[in-house]
Scaffold this motif. Structure first.
Motif, mmCIF file in Angstrom:
data_model
loop_
_atom_site.group_PDB
_atom_site.id
_atom_site.type_symbol
_atom_site.label_atom_id
_atom_site.label_comp_id
_atom_site.label_asym_id
_atom_site.label_seq_id
_atom_site.Cartn_x
_atom_site.Cartn_y
_atom_site.Cartn_z
ATOM 1 N N TYR A 127 23.720 -19.262 28.143
ATOM 2 C CA TYR A 127 24.596 -18.468 28.787
ATOM 3 C C TYR A 127 26.057 -18.390 28.085
ATOM 4 O O TYR A 127 26.609 -17.363 27.752
ATOM 5 C CB TYR A 127 24.734 -18.767 30.450
ATOM 6 N N ARG A 130 25.641 -16.453 24.892
ATOM 7 C CA ARG A 130 25.397 -15.047 25.163
ATOM 8 C C ARG A 130 27.113 -14.517 25.099
ATOM 9 O O ARG A 130 27.186 -13.282 24.756
ATOM 10 C CB ARG A 130 24.916 -14.743 26.487
ATOM 11 N N ALA A 155 30.187 -17.372 32.903
ATOM 12 C CA ALA A 155 28.680 -17.962 32.603
ATOM 13 C C ALA A 155 27.822 -18.109 33.733
ATOM 14 O O ALA A 155 26.890 -17.873 34.028
ATOM 15 C CB ALA A 155 28.839 -19.163 31.769
ATOM 16 N N LEU A 158 26.914 -14.803 34.961
ATOM 17 C CA LEU A 158 25.623 -14.340 34.402
ATOM 18 C C LEU A 158 24.410 -15.261 34.786
ATOM 19 O O LEU A 158 23.104 -14.620 34.759
ATOM 20 C CB LEU A 158 25.842 -14.587 32.983
ATOM 21 N N SER A 159 24.503 -16.305 35.135
ATOM 22 C CA SER A 159 23.249 -17.195 35.360
ATOM 23 C C SER A 159 22.610 -16.864 36.985
ATOM 24 O O SER A 159 21.495 -17.258 36.976
ATOM 25 C CB SER A 159 23.559 -18.654 35.366
#
Length: 498
Positions: A127, A130, A155, A158-159
């Motif tokens: 993540y 990314r 992050a 996003l997870s």
């Protein structure tokens, strides 16, 4: 044209008789950064709280990915891909980066409760990659800078498979370098099709990173503009409903005798051999990157910090200041950047906060004289244009801009001769900023010497007579604000020659 990921129509919300939102429309599309703007108290936060299930709407529809939704809890919104990065970050400082990213969603071996630490670290790494950021998943989160902690929060979002990020004042506590990193992350998320709602009062940022702007005023939807088709003045006019005139009001400069002089002020490991002066009627701007030691120097002058060396002179006489009480006795007032933590007593009323430093003078035989107190409170509310239903309202119920005005009022009641302002307009809307600048000009006209610490370079250039630049605890330049530009200040702030 891409269909909106979120579409809110005709949203209404009232608390008792107070209408907070009155038929508001708002949408954000995949791969778009959409700014939500308005003065403090315009309804931005309420609208986002309705979207994420913290508040229930009274009327209107909320569509997410083409389906109408009625969230009753932020977890439900999160399941549909809507995450919020709050201004006050929700990082647990004692946990690692990976543990923060998977907080509340730890991966375990079956039902044993044993955490799959290695797998979480590997996924956390993906993540972070990314987002194009090098942060170790094993690092203790509290050791990271505020900017990196914010990346960890992104992050985490996003997870959870976030498709829409709501960012509330995301750059308020970031350095310029961290802001550039954040903007790179935002551009990367845009390319990945993530929708972003960007709430900020910083116009320069809005015009740099956003695609569209929607404006609320007094709970009503005013309109949406594409960035290339609008400008600063038009957006300000939409926000305040009037022409605001000069962004930084002009003032008559009547600079008098020296009020404060600092020579060789040192706190080992924090700041070193700091020397400067400020005169009656002057505004000395203090610029520098976050962590440069600006606030710490001001805290030392105000007696919050002990110093190892150096002398403070007031009216050319050396003084010992070992506590804020002594600083106040010498006519120094300090408006802190942390208005909620240090500037206000949130559970107390507007009246109580405004009269705190003046309580002894308002009392007779230990009892506060009600009429004297009321006259002072009413005059401060009128002078500072504080919007409050009543002086007895708890100060935590006010918008950020009005809370900041209460902090100002509290110290103005003391009639200081030296006023230290640390980030006086942070988190304050453009209308309230102008009012704060006008108060500053009014005070300098009365002969008050002002020291203003600010991370906003346009504010430093727009309001200061001279500019002191601090880098790693040392004064690298004191500049006359005649032919200075942002580049000169940034050069000195990063340790270069000004």
């Amino acid at each position: 044209m891409t269909k909106p990921f979120i579409e809110m129509k005709g949203i209404k919300k009232a608390f008792h008789q107070n209408v907070v939102l009155d038929g508001v429309d708002f949408e954000v599309r995949p791969g778009e950064v959409h700014a939500l703007m308005g003065e403090n108290g315009a309804g931005k936060s309420t609208l986002m709280k309705i979207l994420t299930g913290i508040y229930e709407r009274d009327a209107g529809t909320v569509m997410v990915n083409g389906k109408e939704v009625h969230y009753r809890h932020p977890k439900e919104a999160e399941r549909d891909g809507i995450s919020v990065i709050h201004q006050e970050l929700n990082i647990i400082p004692t946990l690692t980066v990976a543990e923060n990213i998977f907080l509340g969603r730890e991966q375990t071996i079956g039902r044993t409760g044993i955490v799959r630490k290695k797998e979480m670290e590997e996924q956390a790494k993906l993540y972070l990659q990314r987002l194009g950021i090098e942060i170790s998943p094993n690092e203790i989160a509290g050791n990271l800078s505020v900017g990196k902690q914010q990346i960890v929060e992104i992050a985490r979002a996003l997870s959870t498979n976030a498709k829409c990020l709501i960012m509330d004042e995301p750059t308020a506590a970031l350095t310029d370098r961290e802001i550039r990193t954040l903007f790179d992350v935002i551009r990367s998320l845009k390319q990945q099709g993530v929708a972003i709602v960007y709430i900020s009062h910083r116009m320069e940022e809005i015009f740099t990173i956003c695609d569209r702007i929607s404006v609320l005023r007094d709970g009503q939807f005013i309109g949406t503009k594409k960035i290339p088709e609008t400008n600063f003045d038009e957006i300000v006019h939409m926000m305040v409903g009037r022409q605001i005139g000069e962004r930084f009001p002009k003032r008559e400069k009547r600079i008098g005798e020296e009020r404060l002089r600092v020579e060789g002020l040192t706190q080992k490991g924090v700041f070193h051999h700091v020397s400067f002066s400020v005169r009656a009627g002057e505004i000395l701007g203090v610029a520098g990157l976050m962590g440069a030691g600006r606030t710490e120097i001001m805290e030392a002058i105000f007696g919050v910090r002990k110093v190892d060396e150096g002398t403070i002179y007031i009216h050319n006489k050396p003084v010992k200041i070992k506590s804020p009480r002594q600083a106040i006795e010498h006519g120094i007032a300090f408006i802190t950047e942390d208005r909620k933590g240090k500037g206000l007593v949130l559970h107390m009323s507007v009246r109580e906060n405004l009269t705190l430093p003046k309580a002894e003078q308002l009392a007779k035989v230990g009892v506060i004289q009600a009429k004297k107190e009321n006259d002072l409170v009413q005059s401060l509310i009128a002078r500072l244009k504080i919007k409050t239903a009543s002086p007895e309202l708890e100060v935590k119920a006010l918008s950020g801009g009005n809370q900041q005005k209460v902090v100002f009022g509290k110290w103005l009641a003391m009639e200081p001769s030296i006023l230290i302002l640390d980030e006086p307009t942070r988190g304050v809307d453009v209308g309230a900023k102008k009012e704060i600048y006008e108060i500053m000009n009014e005070l300098t006209a009365q002969g008050v010497a002002i020291i203003m610490v600010s991370s906003e370079l346009p504010e430093i250039l727009g309001m200061s007579d001279r500019i002191m630049v601090v880098h790693e605890g040392k004064v690298t330049a004191i500049l006359d604000n005649k032919n200075v530009d942002q580049e000169t200040i940034m050069r000195a702030a990063t340790g270069g020659e000004a």
